[in-house]
Design a protein around this motif. Structure first.
Motif, mmCIF file in Angstrom:
data_model
loop_
_atom_site.group_PDB
_atom_site.id
_atom_site.type_symbol
_atom_site.label_atom_id
_atom_site.label_comp_id
_atom_site.label_asym_id
_atom_site.label_seq_id
_atom_site.Cartn_x
_atom_site.Cartn_y
_atom_site.Cartn_z
ATOM 1 N N ASP A 3 76.064 78.462 32.243
ATOM 2 C CA ASP A 3 75.396 77.890 33.158
ATOM 3 C C ASP A 3 76.245 76.620 33.552
ATOM 4 N N LEU A 4 76.641 76.682 34.744
ATOM 5 C CA LEU A 4 77.425 75.243 35.323
ATOM 6 C C LEU A 4 76.490 74.508 36.027
ATOM 7 N N GLU A 5 76.593 73.232 36.139
ATOM 8 C CA GLU A 5 75.802 72.278 36.987
ATOM 9 C C GLU A 5 76.838 71.388 37.524
ATOM 10 N N PHE A 6 76.854 71.333 38.973
ATOM 11 C CA PHE A 6 77.478 70.459 39.709
ATOM 12 C C PHE A 6 76.594 69.132 40.333
ATOM 13 N N GLU A 7 77.181 68.304 41.032
ATOM 14 C CA GLU A 7 76.453 67.171 41.440
ATOM 15 C C GLU A 7 75.398 67.893 42.670
#
Length: 106
Positions: free
Chosen positions: A69-73
């Protein structure tokens, strides 16, 4: 290792990796982080969560053979596998990649 923490820096910012467990293999060229693995890049505002992350110090490549799981702005991405070339800034995602991004208001 129990609850290892590794910090790496390059021209794209610094990454901090923490996990429940870690194993150093291949004369220090491979570090395998396992358990609840979290990698953070404060400068780029990216977070990564997975159950296993492999970091090859000889090639500066990080990979995860399982779901990530990747979270970006401005959004988030889920994938079944990941490979990141930290020197080149190239991120390869595989196996059922799904992304959601917040569209800017016009």
């Amino acid at each position: 290792m129990q609850q290892p923490e590794l910090e790496m820096a390059n021209d794209k910012g610094s990454w901090t990796i923490v996990s429940e467990q870690g194993v150093v293999q291949e004369n220090g060229d491979l570090i395998v982080f396992s358990g609840d693995v979290k990698a953070r890049n404060q400068q780029q505002k990216i977070t990564l969560d997975t159950q296993e992350l492999r970091f090859r110090s000889d090639t500066n490549i990080a990979s995860s053979p399982g779901s990530v799981d990747l979270e970006f702005e401005s959004g988030k991405t889920r994938a079944g596998a990941l490979e990141a070339d930290l020197d080149k800034g190239i991120l390869t995602l595989e196996k059922g990649v799904k992304s959601e991004f917040d569209a800017p208001a016009s």
